[in-house]
Design an enzyme around this catalytic site. Structure first.
Site, PDB file in Angstrom:
ATOM      1  N   ASP A  13      -3.417 -11.761  46.534  1.00 41.13           N
ATOM      2  CA  ASP A  13      -4.303 -10.910  47.297  1.00 41.13           C
ATOM      3  C   ASP A  13      -4.922 -12.421  47.432  1.00 41.13           C
ATOM      4  OD1 ASP A  13      -4.078  -9.056  48.000  1.00 41.13           O
ATOM      5  OD2 ASP A  13      -5.674  -7.993  45.680  1.00 41.13           O
ATOM      6  N   ARG A  92     -18.984 -10.422  37.580  1.00 42.42           N
ATOM      7  CA  ARG A  92     -19.396 -10.737  39.018  1.00 42.42           C
ATOM      8  C   ARG A  92     -20.314 -11.046  40.226  1.00 42.42           C
ATOM      9  NH1 ARG A  92     -14.109  -9.810  39.213  1.00 42.42           N
ATOM     10  NH2 ARG A  92     -12.697  -7.826  39.574  1.00 42.42           N
ATOM     11  N   ASP A 121     -16.579  -4.371  43.852  1.00 43.13           N
ATOM     12  CA  ASP A 121     -16.109  -6.183  43.704  1.00 43.13           C
ATOM     13  C   ASP A 121     -16.877  -6.300  45.021  1.00 43.13           C
ATOM     14  OD1 ASP A 121     -16.755  -5.841  41.208  1.00 43.13           O
ATOM     15  OD2 ASP A 121     -14.007  -5.914  41.535  1.00 43.13           O
ATOM     16  N   SER A 173      -3.787  -1.661  38.688  1.00 43.38           N
ATOM     17  CA  SER A 173      -4.094  -2.866  38.743  1.00 43.38           C
ATOM     18  C   SER A 173      -5.357  -3.825  38.243  1.00 43.38           C
ATOM     19  CB  SER A 173      -5.494  -2.562  40.678  1.00 43.38           C
ATOM     20  OG  SER A 173      -6.682  -3.345  40.263  1.00 43.38           O
TER      21      SER A 173
HETATM   22  N1  ARG Z   1     -14.402   0.391  38.302  1.00 45.94           N
HETATM   23  C1  ARG Z   1     -14.503  -1.245  37.636  1.00 45.94           C
HETATM   24  C2  ARG Z   1     -15.747  -1.456  38.150  1.00 45.94           C
HETATM   25  O1  ARG Z   1     -16.176  -1.309  39.150  1.00 45.94           O
HETATM   26  C3  ARG Z   1     -13.720  -1.904  37.724  1.00 45.94           C
HETATM   27  C4  ARG Z   1     -13.031  -2.804  39.027  1.00 45.94           C
HETATM   28  C5  ARG Z   1     -12.081  -3.634  38.997  1.00 45.94           C
HETATM   29  N2  ARG Z   1     -11.230  -2.498  38.572  1.00 45.94           N
HETATM   30  C6  ARG Z   1      -9.468  -3.703  38.645  1.00 45.94           C
HETATM   31  N3  ARG Z   1      -9.086  -2.201  38.153  1.00 45.94           N
HETATM   32  N4  ARG Z   1      -9.501  -3.912  39.198  1.00 45.94           N
HETATM   33  O2  ARG Z   1     -16.576  -2.151  37.554  1.00 45.94           O
END
Ligand code: ARG
Length: 389
Positions: A13, A92, A121, A173
């Site tokens: 990405d 994050r 995110d 993912s």
């Molecule tokens: N659901 C989780 C969160 O919002 C993780 C998000 C990213 N997950 C991923 N498999 N890329 O904190």
């Protein structure tokens, strides 16, 4: 020329993002943060420049992540919806803060990220940027471009000579840092499917674990883990070692349905052995060192705190105020907790503290009882009085 600083992971990405931003007329500077994923600075630098970035910053943020983000979380014990240790969420705001710092240093008016338009995110990155540097604008290429599938992205890379790591079909993912691994997508999207063997990232499946318990002893000083099995080591090493022993014993996998900020219910599998071991040990120590009312109120704080972290509101006044309250509650949270790890279970074995509020002479049903039971009768009458019918 307009300048943008892109949060760059080296994945498909964000590799496409570089080219896309260049096509929009930007000078693209990349920023990569190491929070504990597979990470090779040399590789990232090489790939970013091959993909067309004019410059790349690489920072190792593992220490800052552990001490300034994970540790405050641990003192609160803030599970999201009772099941998620917030491993992805906590990282994050840290990445976004450094992204903004790089943008300021580079005098860039824009930052960019490779998050999708339906996840959490994007909210965390953009809210953090908006809070810390309202004058900097965020660009989210994935919300704008017309590349709709992984195949199209791979095609786009080939067309532009962008180096890509793998053309293999990606099954899930995955997001990984020192506090945990998040796994979603693929067959997990169907709730009828039990997580298959290949969805295990580093925690050993229960069927493969030997029939033997392992003990870990954690010492806390004012809520901070300071020793593991009697040895003083730094917090990052404690996390790494507990992840290893926990994974070996099948600890820390949770299968969650969670409520995303944008209103979608989603399913994610988390692996976070160290997080669950430390969470459990810390809670057990609080149970003997904190009074009833503080314990009760901390639970309320933890609920709100988990929402602030999950919803991208780390850099807020309320979060800071809650941290100050929590810090004050930790003054007496010192002592030792021994846990037994056995086939996916964390079992409490021992706890001790010089600040223990547990008084055997009050609780005992045996010899040496000092509790004045003659007071109980009057106490109960007054206790019930306001509720008489
Ligand atoms: N659901 C989780 C969160 O919002 C993780 C998000 C990213 N997950 C991923 N498999 N890329 O904190």
């Amino acid at each position: 020329m307009k300048k943008v600083v892109l949060a760059y992971s080296g994945g498909l990405d964000t590799s496409c993002c570089i080219q896309w931003l260049k096509d929009k007329g930007f000078d693209v500077v990349c920023f990569s943060a190491n929070l504990g994923s597979e990470f090779s600075p040399q590789d990232l630098k090489r790939r970013a420049s091959k993909s067309g970035a004019s410059k790349i910053y690489v920072k190792d943020l593992r220490k800052e992540f552990a001490y300034d983000y994970i540790l405050p979380w641990l003192k609160v014990g803030a599970l999201y919806e009772g099941k998620y240790v917030l491993s992805t969420s906590l990282g994050r705001p840290l990445i976004a803060k450094h992204l903004v710092d790089v943008a300021k240093k580079e005098k860039a008016g824009f930052v960019a990220h490779g998050c999708t338009g339906k996840g959490n995110d994007q909210v965390r990155f953009e809210a953090t940027t908006a809070i810390l540097a309202p004058h900097i604008k965020t660009i989210a290429p994935l919300r704008e471009w017309e590349l709709t599938s992984r195949e199209e992205e791979i095609e786009y890379c080939k067309r532009h000579g962008i180096p890509i790591k793998t053309t293999k079909k990606k099954v899930y993912s995955i997001d990984k840092n020192i506090w945990g691994v998040s796994v979603e997508g693929g067959c997990l999207e169907d709730l009828k499917n039990e997580p298959p063997e290949n969805s295990y990232y580093f925690v050993k499946p229960l069927a493969k674990i030997k029939d033997k318990a392992v003990y870990v002893e954690i010492e806390f000083n004012k809520g901070v883990p300071v020793k593991l099995n009697g040895k003083a080591i730094d917090f990052n090493s404690i996390i790494d070692k507990l992840n290893a022993v926990g994974a070996e014993n099948g600890i820390g996998r949770t299968d969650c349905i969670e409520d995303r900020v944008v209103g979608i219910k989603s399913r994610e599998i988390y692996e976070a052995p160290a997080a669950w071991i430390l969470y459990t040990a810390h809670k057990e120590l609080e149970a003997v060192t904190l009074d009833r009312e503080t314990l009760f109120f901390k639970e309320i704080v933890a609920q709100k705190y988990s929402h602030l972290v999950y919803q991208g509101l780390w850099f807020t006044k309320l979060k800071e105020s809650l941290d100050a309250f929590i810090e004050d509650t930790q003054k007496n949270v010192s002592g030792n907790v021994t846990l037994k790890l056995y086939k996916g279970n964390i079992i409490l074995a021992k706890r001790s503290s010089m600040n223990s509020l547990y008084k055997k002479e009050l609780s005992t049903y045996g010899e040496g009882d000092k509790f004045d039971r003659t007071l109980a009768e009057g106490f109960i009458k007054l206790w019930a009085m306001p509720h008489q019918r």
